[in-house]
Design an enzyme around this catalytic site. Structure first.
Site, mmCIF file in Angstrom:
data_model
loop_
_atom_site.group_PDB
_atom_site.id
_atom_site.type_symbol
_atom_site.label_atom_id
_atom_site.label_comp_id
_atom_site.label_asym_id
_atom_site.label_seq_id
_atom_site.Cartn_x
_atom_site.Cartn_y
_atom_site.Cartn_z
ATOM 1 N N PHE A 31 -50.171 29.238 120.523
ATOM 2 C CA PHE A 31 -50.000 30.679 120.622
ATOM 3 C C PHE A 31 -49.765 31.110 122.062
ATOM 4 C CE2 PHE A 31 -52.922 29.847 117.070
ATOM 5 C CZ PHE A 31 -52.088 30.232 116.044
ATOM 6 N N HIS A 32 -49.133 32.252 122.214
ATOM 7 C CA HIS A 32 -48.888 32.852 123.518
ATOM 8 C C HIS A 32 -49.999 33.874 123.753
ATOM 9 C CE1 HIS A 32 -44.937 30.999 123.745
ATOM 10 N NE2 HIS A 32 -44.801 31.313 122.463
ATOM 11 N N LEU A 33 -50.947 33.516 124.569
ATOM 12 C CA LEU A 33 -52.109 34.370 124.769
ATOM 13 C C LEU A 33 -51.772 35.558 125.661
ATOM 14 C CD1 LEU A 33 -54.767 31.590 125.258
ATOM 15 C CD2 LEU A 33 -54.176 32.806 123.184
ATOM 16 N N ILE A 72 -51.105 41.536 121.324
ATOM 17 C CA ILE A 72 -50.033 40.547 121.193
ATOM 18 C C ILE A 72 -48.904 41.126 120.344
ATOM 19 C CG2 ILE A 72 -50.971 39.384 119.158
ATOM 20 C CD1 ILE A 72 -50.043 36.731 120.585
#
Length: 101
Positions: A31-33, A72
């Site tokens: 995931f792209h935090l 997000i």
């Protein structure tokens, strides 16, 4: 026969000790935090940076990456991160030319 992941090869695949090892050795996220330095008003107790990306209560420090996104997004964070950097570059130029920095 299933092969084990190399750092956990000393354990038999599928057993409890094997999976404990896998959890300890492979802790990356796909995931792209975002959101660790939330952008928001000073009145928001969770906000870390203001609209100019300046960190509250720390002089001469800005955060210019995806961590300022309060939530997000549904897609990849690459394009919004580039936009944040471009916008900050524009702010720096404007401040430099006006003599603020």
């Amino acid at each position: 026969m299933k092969k084990s992941l190399s750092p956990c090869g000393q354990f038999k695949f599928g057993e409890k000790d094997y999976w404990k090892c896998v959890m300890m050795k492979y802790t990356a996220t796909p995931f792209h935090l975002v959101g660790t330095c939330k952008l928001g008003p000073k009145s928001d107790p969770q906000a870390v940076v203001n609209e100019k990306l300046k960190v509250y209560r720390v002089d001469h420090l800005r955060v210019v990456d995806s961590s300022i996104m309060p939530k997000i997004i549904k897609g990849n964070t690459n394009a919004p991160t580039i936009m944040i950097a471009e916008k900050t570059g524009d702010m720096f130029k404007k401040e430099w030319l006006s003599g603020v920095i």
